[in-house]
Design an enzyme around this catalytic site. Structure first.
Site, mmCIF file in Angstrom:
data_model
loop_
_atom_site.group_PDB
_atom_site.id
_atom_site.type_symbol
_atom_site.label_atom_id
_atom_site.label_comp_id
_atom_site.label_asym_id
_atom_site.label_seq_id
_atom_site.Cartn_x
_atom_site.Cartn_y
_atom_site.Cartn_z
ATOM 1 N N GLY A 127 0.830 -1.205 0.000
ATOM 2 C CA GLY A 127 0.000 0.000 0.000
ATOM 3 C C GLY A 127 0.860 1.248 0.000
ATOM 4 N N SER A 129 1.119 3.522 -3.349
ATOM 5 C CA SER A 129 0.491 4.529 -4.228
ATOM 6 C C SER A 129 -0.878 4.946 -3.693
ATOM 7 C CB SER A 129 0.295 3.954 -5.633
ATOM 8 O OG SER A 129 1.510 3.453 -6.117
ATOM 9 N N GLU A 243 15.171 -5.803 -3.858
ATOM 10 C CA GLU A 243 14.503 -6.824 -4.674
ATOM 11 C C GLU A 243 14.341 -6.306 -6.088
ATOM 12 O OE1 GLU A 243 13.739 -9.804 -3.917
ATOM 13 O OE2 GLU A 243 12.336 -10.330 -5.499
HETATM 14 C C1 LIG Z 1 0.496 -3.294 -12.907
HETATM 15 C C2 LIG Z 1 0.645 -2.325 -11.789
HETATM 16 C C3 LIG Z 1 0.750 -2.803 -10.493
HETATM 17 C C4 LIG Z 1 0.878 -1.908 -9.439
HETATM 18 N N1 LIG Z 1 0.924 -2.414 -8.159
HETATM 19 C C5 LIG Z 1 1.008 -1.557 -7.126
HETATM 20 C C6 LIG Z 1 0.966 -2.058 -5.782
HETATM 21 O O1 LIG Z 1 0.815 -3.265 -5.548
HETATM 22 N N2 LIG Z 1 1.055 -1.166 -4.764
HETATM 23 C C7 LIG Z 1 1.221 0.176 -4.980
HETATM 24 O O2 LIG Z 1 1.359 0.904 -4.013
HETATM 25 N N3 LIG Z 1 1.232 0.684 -6.248
HETATM 26 C C8 LIG Z 1 1.110 -0.152 -7.316
HETATM 27 N N4 LIG Z 1 1.084 0.343 -8.590
HETATM 28 C C9 LIG Z 1 1.112 1.780 -8.807
HETATM 29 C C10 LIG Z 1 2.399 2.296 -9.418
HETATM 30 O O3 LIG Z 1 3.443 2.257 -8.480
HETATM 31 C C11 LIG Z 1 2.088 3.707 -9.926
HETATM 32 O O4 LIG Z 1 1.162 3.572 -11.002
HETATM 33 C C12 LIG Z 1 3.317 4.436 -10.402
HETATM 34 O O5 LIG Z 1 4.148 4.749 -9.323
HETATM 35 C C13 LIG Z 1 2.940 5.714 -11.158
HETATM 36 O O6 LIG Z 1 2.132 6.517 -10.387
HETATM 37 P P1 LIG Z 1 0.781 7.116 -10.970
HETATM 38 O O7 LIG Z 1 -0.036 5.978 -11.484
HETATM 39 O O8 LIG Z 1 0.163 7.993 -9.955
HETATM 40 O O9 LIG Z 1 1.200 7.968 -12.236
HETATM 41 P P2 LIG Z 1 1.768 9.455 -12.218
HETATM 42 O O10 LIG Z 1 2.829 9.575 -11.193
HETATM 43 O O11 LIG Z 1 0.608 10.394 -12.145
HETATM 44 O O12 LIG Z 1 2.427 9.548 -13.651
HETATM 45 C C14 LIG Z 1 1.700 9.894 -14.838
HETATM 46 C C15 LIG Z 1 2.698 10.144 -15.945
HETATM 47 O O13 LIG Z 1 3.536 11.277 -15.617
HETATM 48 C C16 LIG Z 1 4.916 10.925 -15.654
HETATM 49 N N5 LIG Z 1 5.659 11.584 -14.583
HETATM 50 C C17 LIG Z 1 5.276 11.713 -13.294
HETATM 51 N N6 LIG Z 1 6.244 12.350 -12.593
HETATM 52 C C18 LIG Z 1 7.258 12.603 -13.454
HETATM 53 C C19 LIG Z 1 8.533 13.214 -13.311
HETATM 54 N N7 LIG Z 1 8.983 13.685 -12.147
HETATM 55 N N8 LIG Z 1 9.337 13.289 -14.415
HETATM 56 C C20 LIG Z 1 8.914 12.812 -15.602
HETATM 57 N N9 LIG Z 1 7.689 12.229 -15.790
HETATM 58 C C21 LIG Z 1 6.882 12.114 -14.725
HETATM 59 C C22 LIG Z 1 4.922 9.418 -15.416
HETATM 60 O O14 LIG Z 1 6.079 8.817 -15.933
HETATM 61 C C23 LIG Z 1 3.668 8.963 -16.135
HETATM 62 O O15 LIG Z 1 3.920 8.774 -17.490
HETATM 63 C C24 LIG Z 1 0.930 -0.509 -9.673
HETATM 64 C C25 LIG Z 1 0.817 -0.041 -10.985
HETATM 65 C C26 LIG Z 1 0.663 -0.923 -12.037
HETATM 66 C C27 LIG Z 1 0.533 -0.383 -13.429
#
Ligand SMILES: Cc1cc2nc3c(=O)[nH]c(=O)nc-3n(C[C@H](O)[C@H](O)[C@H](O)COP(=O)(O)OP(=O)(O)OC[C@H]3O[C@@H](n4cnc5c(N)ncnc54)[C@H](O)[C@@H]3O)c2cc1C
Length: 386
Positions: A127, A129, A243
């Site tokens: 947990g 994101s 990891e």
């Molecule tokens: C298959 C899958 C499994 C997942 N499992 C988990 C889980 O078990 N637990 C958990 O906690 N989370 C999980 N996640 C969430 C994942 O960690 C987030 O989706 C990820 O960190 C991106 O955050 P966001 O979705 O809010 O996108 P955002 O951060 O909003 O990003 C949107 C876009 O903006 C770009 N961007 C954002 N900031 C920057 C920057 N500083 N510089 C350049 N570009 C930027 C990103 O690259 C992306 O293209 C999972 C996601 C997926 C797809």
């Protein structure tokens, strides 16, 4: 870097391979993503069998139920599991919670939480994101407020993979809203059966079912705090880097590539001159697969030598994500519209594996987006300013 495995390590690989050949028949392999409860139950049964051999957490110390071997054996196991396409139960407990507890947990926490993970009795989800915090994770808003001997948790977590199967969530929460962002966060283990926890389903493109996880006045004892209060960011980031070899992911894609090469060879047209483009593109993908494997093994080797890979792990992860996409697109173009057929169609090449890897390759965001890994490589690897 030494590219050779010792004879003991080679023997270990053979033992794992024989075990997987016996226990994971082709019809049980995760060829095209997730296939529901039956596959998950099978994955749990394999975890238990790995645990009986001390292989589930093969690099953990024996006192915590591990196999007492090194990160190299762990990486060999990951590579074999991936290549055999063994369905996964996720690795939050083994990969993140365990190392965090070993580094920062109390003796009681180690005794309580580590052996059940090693015995495959419990499942964890992560947990981190939130609806308003993903790449910018330090902006997380979920609150944990200390009240006497308890913390009261309110807020929600987004994209919680394996939430529906997990017993516990490994949680980052804001404990001091007035401190600088990174210094007001703490790390918890929360029992998902605690009153006030609920879920909203989030089906992923690959068939996995994740959740948005809600916390409504969830009370947990202070013994659920891992490490120091307000140091959770640093604890979590340190263990995230443990990891990161990514060998299991590499090996799963490599297996599909190898099967695809066999499929192309079996085609009656494969030797014709107009297929030269296909042969060249297969050769290019093969080069990429070798590079990806070496990058993953470099991370594993660094871990064995006691280093905590950071930019190196991002190099391997970013390269792998893009290599998987390149291969998926190349395979889809090569087989044409047949590549869009899923495994339910008798006409689907490789039982739907092309369609499956195409969907899988759309996952560009889990474990950090490509842009975030580029940022890490530029800043921590190359020393560029933020
Ligand atoms: C298959 C899958 C499994 C997942 N499992 C988990 C889980 O078990 N637990 C958990 O906690 N989370 C999980 N996640 C969430 C994942 O960690 C987030 O989706 C990820 O960190 C991106 O955050 P966001 O979705 O809010 O996108 P955002 O951060 O909003 O990003 C949107 C876009 O903006 C770009 N961007 C954002 N900031 C920057 C920057 N500083 N510089 C350049 N570009 C930027 C990103 O690259 C992306 O293209 C999972 C996601 C997926 C797809």
């Amino acid at each position: 870097m030494d590219f050779d495995f010792t004879s003991d390590q080679e023997r270990f690989r053979q033992d794992v391979r024989s075990f997987l050949e016996r226990e994971v028949p082709p019809e049980r392999q995760a060829v095209f993503g997730v296939e529901g409860e039956d596959q998950y139950r099978f994955a749990r049964s394999i975890d238990r069998k790995l645990a009986e051999r001390g292989w589930l957490v093969v690099s953990w110390p024996r006192e915590y139920g591990g196999g007492g071997l090194s990160q190299i054996e762990h990486s060999i196991l990951s590579e074999e599991l991936g290549y055999r396409r063994v369905p996964s139960t996720g690795n939050v407990g083994r990969g993140y919670v365990g190392p965090a507890l070993m580094a920062f947990g109390t003796a009681e926490q180690k005794e309580q939480y580590l052996p059940p993970i090693a015995r495959a009795e419990v499942q964890y989800c992560q947990g981190f994101s939130e609806p308003n915090a993903g790449s910018d994770l330090a902006g997380l808003e979920l609150r944990a407020v200390r009240q006497g001997d308890e913390y009261v948790i309110n807020g929600s977590k987004m994209f919680t993979s394996f939430a529906y199967h997990a017993d516990y969530i490994y949680l980052l929460a804001r404990t001091d809203p007035d401190a600088p962002r990174h210094r007001g966060i703490s790390l918890f283990i929360v029992d998902l059966n605690t009153p006030g926890v609920s879920f909203r389903p989030l089906p992923y493109i690959n068939g996995d079912m994740a959740a948005q996880t809600f916390f409504d006045d969830v009370c947990v004892p202070v013994s659920c705090l891992i490490g120091e209060e307000n140091q959770g960011w640093y604890h979590a980031m340190t263990t995230l880097d443990y990891e990161r070899s990514g060998l299991e992911r590499y090996a799963g894609v490599r297996r599909t590539f190898d099967d695809f090469v066999d499929y192309c060879k079996a085609s009656p047209t494969s030797g014709q001159p107009d297929r030269a483009v296909l042969r060249h593109r297969l050769a290019e993908v093969r080069v990429g697969m070798e590079v990806w494997r070496l990058l993953c093994w470099k991370v594993a080797w660094l871990q064995t030598s006691g280093a905590v890979p950071n930019a190196e792990a991002s190099v391997a992860f970013l390269y792998g994500t893009e290599q998987r996409l390149r291969f998926a697109q190349m395979a889809m173009e090569a087989v044409g519209p047949y590549g869009t057929l899923g495994n339910e169609s008798a006409a689907a090449p490789l039982m739907g594996a092309i369609e499956g890897i195409h969907r899988e390759s759309m996952h560009l965001h889990g474990a950090g987006t490509c842009e975030i890994h580029r940022n890490i490589i530029a800043q921590r690897g190359l020393g560029m300013p933020r």
